[in-house]
Every structure is written in structure tokens, then in C-alpha cells.
Design an enzyme around this catalytic site. Structure first.
Site, PDB file in Angstrom:
ATOM      1  N   SER A   1      -2.820  -7.536   2.583  1.00 30.28           N
ATOM      2  CA  SER A   1      -3.289  -7.459   4.035  1.00 30.28           C
ATOM      3  C   SER A   1      -3.702  -8.876   4.799  1.00 30.28           C
ATOM      4  O   SER A   1      -3.096  -9.236   5.634  1.00 30.28           O
ATOM      5  CB  SER A   1      -4.293  -6.338   4.462  1.00 30.28           C
ATOM      6  OG  SER A   1      -3.942  -5.156   3.901  1.00 30.28           O
TER       7      SER A   1
ATOM      8  N   HIS B   1       0.814  -1.245   0.013  1.00 30.50           N
ATOM      9  CA  HIS B   1      -0.047   0.144   0.056  1.00 30.50           C
ATOM     10  C   HIS B   1       1.079   1.140   0.131  1.00 30.50           C
ATOM     11  O   HIS B   1       0.729   2.232  -0.989  1.00 30.50           O
ATOM     12  CB  HIS B   1      -0.907   0.277   1.283  1.00 30.50           C
ATOM     13  CG  HIS B   1      -1.818  -0.957   1.448  1.00 30.50           C
ATOM     14  ND1 HIS B   1      -1.938  -1.761   2.465  1.00 30.50           N
ATOM     15  CD2 HIS B   1      -2.988  -1.448   0.532  1.00 30.50           C
ATOM     16  CE1 HIS B   1      -3.079  -2.645   2.289  1.00 30.50           C
ATOM     17  NE2 HIS B   1      -3.608  -2.392   0.973  1.00 30.50           N
TER      18      HIS B   1
ATOM     19  N   LYS C   1     -16.781  -6.571   6.134  1.00 27.98           N
ATOM     20  CA  LYS C   1     -15.512  -7.346   6.425  1.00 27.98           C
ATOM     21  C   LYS C   1     -15.194  -7.374   7.694  1.00 27.98           C
ATOM     22  O   LYS C   1     -15.607  -6.462   8.780  1.00 27.98           O
ATOM     23  CB  LYS C   1     -14.197  -6.730   5.762  1.00 27.98           C
ATOM     24  CG  LYS C   1     -14.411  -6.516   4.199  1.00 27.98           C
ATOM     25  CD  LYS C   1     -13.111  -5.994   3.766  1.00 27.98           C
ATOM     26  CE  LYS C   1     -13.189  -5.827   2.307  1.00 27.98           C
ATOM     27  NZ  LYS C   1     -12.026  -5.372   1.666  1.00 27.98           N
TER      28      LYS C   1
ATOM     29  N   ARG D   1      -3.220  -6.224  -8.532  1.00 27.97           N
ATOM     30  CA  ARG D   1      -2.069  -7.180  -8.674  1.00 27.97           C
ATOM     31  C   ARG D   1      -2.408  -8.391  -9.838  1.00 27.97           C
ATOM     32  O   ARG D   1      -1.506  -8.615 -10.200  1.00 27.97           O
ATOM     33  CB  ARG D   1      -2.129  -7.784  -7.395  1.00 27.97           C
ATOM     34  CG  ARG D   1      -1.605  -6.928  -6.159  1.00 27.97           C
ATOM     35  CD  ARG D   1      -1.457  -7.598  -4.903  1.00 27.97           C
ATOM     36  NE  ARG D   1      -2.820  -8.255  -4.425  1.00 27.97           N
ATOM     37  CZ  ARG D   1      -3.461  -7.854  -3.518  1.00 27.97           C
ATOM     38  NH1 ARG D   1      -3.045  -6.935  -2.765  1.00 27.97           N
ATOM     39  NH2 ARG D   1      -4.687  -8.149  -3.108  1.00 27.97           N
TER      40      ARG D   1
END
Length: 161
Positions: A131, A20, A44, A93
Site C-alpha cells: 500500500s 492483498h 498510522k 514478503r
């Protein structure tokens, strides 16, 4: 074409990683003002509270003079409008990331037609970091040095112990 003066880099940042930070640092070079928007993300199951995630991000990004960290709980389109931002920046990604981010970008633009999304590719050094992976490695007592800043590592190891 009008140049955007404020961009937003949104995410959950649970926790913020060196991946990040790399993307945010690169984005900060592109815009006079960058808001790192830390999402509450009630759907989440986050390890850290919103306030904790904001604080970890603030400490990680303090070296970037034009970056401000703000927690939010509303729609991104509304957040962007409130902060007079017309650009969102997202890291992607994989093709899976791209498909999901493309849907979000289209939804945000349907809610705020002048809100564009720019996608950045991660560097080769940090492209594998997420993460979720960092939390999993920490949970199993693996070495997360180099994946997160030291203060994030300490907070994460304390939380999972």
C-alpha cells in the site's frame, strides 16, 4: 487437531492492493469463513478513513462468497474472540515482515492462547506490491494500473490530486 471454521486476515488496507486480494483469495480457499479485518490503526496516518477502507475492500472482495469485511478498533485478540476465530492469516514478503509479524503473533497468542497465526508468501507477480508503494507511485503521478483494482485506483487518484 481441530479444523478452524473462521479465520481472520487483518490489516490496515490503506488501500487494498492486488497483492492483498491475491492472498485473501488464496486464504478463502482454505477456510469456510474468512473475515478481512480492517484496522482503524490510529497510530498510522492513513490516507483513507476506516469506512472508506472497508468499502474499498468490500468492493474488491465481493466475488468471494465466504469473505466478510469488518472494520475494527480493538485488540485483535478481542476481535478474534468476539468472532470465534482461532486463526490469523498474514502475508509476509520479507524477513523484516516476518520479524514484525512474529512479534504480533506471539503477543496475540499470549492474549488468546488458542489463536494461531499462519504466514503466506505472496505470489511472484504481486510480491513487490505494498500500500505504501502504491500511494507513493500515485502521489508522483505514476501508473498504478495492475497494482490495485480500478475502483481503488480511481479513489486513490482522486485523493492524491
Amino acid at each position: 487437531m481441530k479444523t478452524a471454521s473462521t479465520a481472520i486476515f487483518p490489516g490496515t488496507f490503506d488501500p487494498i492492493t492486488n497483492g492483498h486480494i491475491d492472498l485473501i483469495t488464496r486464504t478463502a480457499l482454505l477456510f469456510p469463513r474468512l473475515i478481512v479485518a480492517v484496522a482503524e490503526s490510529p497510530n498510522k496516518k492513513t490516507l483513507f478513513t476506516l469506512n472508506e477502507r472497508v468499502e474499498l475492500a468490500e468492493n474488491s472482495l465481493a466475488h468471494l462468497a465466504n469473505v466478510e469485511v469488518i472494520g475494527y478498533a480493538n485488540l485483535m485478540a478481542d476481535f478474534a474472540k468476539a468472532h470465534q476465530a482461532t486463526v490469523l492469516v498474514r502475508g509476509v514478503r520479507t524477513t523484516y515482515d516476518f520479524e514484525y509479524e512474529r512479534q504480533l503473533a506471539e503477543m496475540n497468542r499470549s492474549l488468546k492462547p488458542d489463536l494461531d497465526t499462519i504466514f503466506l508468501m505472496p505470489s511472484l507477480v504481486t510480491g513487490f506490491i505494498s500500500s505504501t508503494i502504491v500511494k507513493e507511485v500515485a502521489l508522483h503521478h505514476g501508473d498504478i494500473s495492475g497494482l490495485v483494482p480500478i475502483h481503488v485506483k480511481q479513489a486513490l487518484l482522486k485523493r492524491v490530486s
